[in-house]
Design a protein around this motif. Sequence first.
Motif, PDB file in Angstrom:
ATOM      1  N   PHE A  14      46.294  45.010  49.824  1.00  0.00           N
ATOM      2  CA  PHE A  14      46.675  44.328  48.582  1.00  0.00           C
ATOM      3  C   PHE A  14      47.058  42.878  48.853  1.00  0.00           C
ATOM      4  O   PHE A  14      46.676  41.981  48.099  1.00  0.00           O
ATOM      5  N   GLU A  15      47.819  42.628  49.908  1.00  0.00           N
ATOM      6  CA  GLU A  15      48.213  41.256  50.212  1.00  0.00           C
ATOM      7  C   GLU A  15      46.999  40.382  50.508  1.00  0.00           C
ATOM      8  O   GLU A  15      46.957  39.223  50.105  1.00  0.00           O
ATOM      9  N   ASP A  16      46.026  40.928  51.220  1.00  0.00           N
ATOM     10  CA  ASP A  16      44.797  40.172  51.490  1.00  0.00           C
ATOM     11  C   ASP A  16      44.110  39.800  50.184  1.00  0.00           C
ATOM     12  O   ASP A  16      43.625  38.662  50.025  1.00  0.00           O
ATOM     13  N   ARG A  17      44.062  40.739  49.250  1.00  0.00           N
ATOM     14  CA  ARG A  17      43.434  40.489  47.959  1.00  0.00           C
ATOM     15  C   ARG A  17      44.268  39.504  47.134  1.00  0.00           C
ATOM     16  O   ARG A  17      43.734  38.578  46.508  1.00  0.00           O
ATOM     17  N   PHE A  18      45.576  39.670  47.138  1.00  0.00           N
ATOM     18  CA  PHE A  18      46.460  38.833  46.325  1.00  0.00           C
ATOM     19  C   PHE A  18      46.402  37.372  46.766  1.00  0.00           C
ATOM     20  O   PHE A  18      46.335  36.465  45.937  1.00  0.00           O
ATOM     21  N   TRP A  19      46.445  37.146  48.079  1.00  0.00           N
ATOM     22  CA  TRP A  19      46.459  35.783  48.594  1.00  0.00           C
ATOM     23  C   TRP A  19      45.070  35.185  48.781  1.00  0.00           C
ATOM     24  O   TRP A  19      44.927  34.102  49.334  1.00  0.00           O
ATOM     25  N   SER A  20      44.063  35.904  48.297  1.00  0.00           N
ATOM     26  CA  SER A  20      42.703  35.372  48.394  1.00  0.00           C
ATOM     27  C   SER A  20      42.416  34.343  47.298  1.00  0.00           C
ATOM     28  O   SER A  20      41.332  33.742  47.274  1.00  0.00           O
ATOM     29  N   GLY A  21      43.358  34.172  46.372  1.00  0.00           N
ATOM     30  CA  GLY A  21      43.176  33.201  45.289  1.00  0.00           C
ATOM     31  C   GLY A  21      42.656  33.817  44.009  1.00  0.00           C
ATOM     32  O   GLY A  21      42.277  33.093  43.090  1.00  0.00           O
ATOM     33  N   VAL A  22      42.644  35.160  43.923  1.00  0.00           N
ATOM     34  CA  VAL A  22      42.146  35.836  42.730  1.00  0.00           C
ATOM     35  C   VAL A  22      43.071  35.533  41.553  1.00  0.00           C
ATOM     36  O   VAL A  22      44.284  35.353  41.720  1.00  0.00           O
ATOM     37  N   LEU A  67      45.423  36.209  38.530  1.00  0.00           N
ATOM     38  CA  LEU A  67      46.393  37.295  38.391  1.00  0.00           C
ATOM     39  C   LEU A  67      46.010  38.285  37.298  1.00  0.00           C
ATOM     40  O   LEU A  67      46.189  39.488  37.449  1.00  0.00           O
ATOM     41  N   SER A  68      45.483  37.782  36.191  1.00  0.00           N
ATOM     42  CA  SER A  68      45.069  38.685  35.111  1.00  0.00           C
ATOM     43  C   SER A  68      43.889  39.541  35.545  1.00  0.00           C
ATOM     44  O   SER A  68      43.806  40.725  35.190  1.00  0.00           O
ATOM     45  N   GLN A  69      42.988  38.961  36.332  1.00  0.00           N
ATOM     46  CA  GLN A  69      41.852  39.722  36.845  1.00  0.00           C
ATOM     47  C   GLN A  69      42.327  40.798  37.821  1.00  0.00           C
ATOM     48  O   GLN A  69      41.861  41.946  37.770  1.00  0.00           O
ATOM     49  N   LEU A  70      43.278  40.452  38.682  1.00  0.00           N
ATOM     50  CA  LEU A  70      43.816  41.422  39.633  1.00  0.00           C
ATOM     51  C   LEU A  70      44.525  42.558  38.908  1.00  0.00           C
ATOM     52  O   LEU A  70      44.387  43.728  39.271  1.00  0.00           O
ATOM     53  N   SER A  71      45.260  42.216  37.856  1.00  0.00           N
ATOM     54  CA  SER A  71      45.942  43.246  37.067  1.00  0.00           C
ATOM     55  C   SER A  71      44.940  44.192  36.414  1.00  0.00           C
ATOM     56  O   SER A  71      45.147  45.413  36.395  1.00  0.00           O
ATOM     57  N   SER A  72      43.848  43.634  35.905  1.00  0.00           N
ATOM     58  CA  SER A  72      42.822  44.470  35.268  1.00  0.00           C
ATOM     59  C   SER A  72      42.168  45.392  36.287  1.00  0.00           C
ATOM     60  O   SER A  72      41.890  46.560  35.995  1.00  0.00           O
ATOM     61  N   GLU A  73      41.922  44.869  37.489  1.00  0.00           N
ATOM     62  CA  GLU A  73      41.309  45.688  38.540  1.00  0.00           C
ATOM     63  C   GLU A  73      42.206  46.862  38.923  1.00  0.00           C
ATOM     64  O   GLU A  73      41.729  47.994  39.117  1.00  0.00           O
ATOM     65  N   LEU A  74      43.497  46.606  39.018  1.00  0.00           N
ATOM     66  CA  LEU A  74      44.422  47.644  39.470  1.00  0.00           C
ATOM     67  C   LEU A  74      44.691  48.698  38.413  1.00  0.00           C
ATOM     68  O   LEU A  74      45.085  49.824  38.743  1.00  0.00           O
ATOM     69  N   THR A  75      44.524  48.346  37.134  1.00  0.00           N
ATOM     70  CA  THR A  75      44.802  49.293  36.054  1.00  0.00           C
ATOM     71  C   THR A  75      43.537  49.908  35.472  1.00  0.00           C
ATOM     72  O   THR A  75      43.618  50.751  34.585  1.00  0.00           O
TER      73      THR A  75
END
Length: 226
Positions: free
Chosen positions: A55-63, A65-73
Amino acid sequence: MNGANDMTIAGLFLDASFLVQAIMVLLLLISVVSWALIFQRSGVLNTAARKSKQFEDRFWSGVDLSQLSSELTAGNKTARGLESLFIAGYREFMRLRQQKGVSPEAVMDGTHRAMRVAHSREVEKLEQNLSFLATVGSVTPYIGLFGTVWGIMNSFIALGSVKQATLAMVAPGIAEALIATAMGLFAAIPAVIAYNRFTNRLQRIETQYENFLEEFSGILHRKAHS
């Protein structure tokens, strides 16, 4: 107890008194449960550490935040670890920010509380059953020692009824009694080692959660004041 006792572990177990046999069986069951929990907790902590790294690798990759939230939910996925902290914080942040009249400070207070609750829940999941291992490590040696004392006491009581005591007469009784102590240590030592190791790993994971919580709060704080 007789002088021709079978001096194998199985033979000594069968020749032991009922109470000592019950203690040995109890210690064996505790040891089996303890080993099952050791393997289960090891898998849980390994998974938690791996998921956090991913998750940290994905979070700090510059994605975004709304896109990351959608992916996780998406697809009713179950968030765990840092994912749970992120979703709890981001959802609360967006909810409060969309409300009129809510100051940036109030937005961040609510967001921080939501992440703290998620943090506590995730740590509680990782700590599950560790107290059992601690109890096994501290109690089982005394259970085994009680069986040993009881067995030796019975051996000396039996010797009191004979005129001439020999080592051959007392050795089997003492040996069967000492097996209880050995089984108590057999159950306790792995539990203590596992508990200490798991506690150390849990502290590292919890520190990782704390660091992410503060870093993510900083990012959201800048967004709230932008």
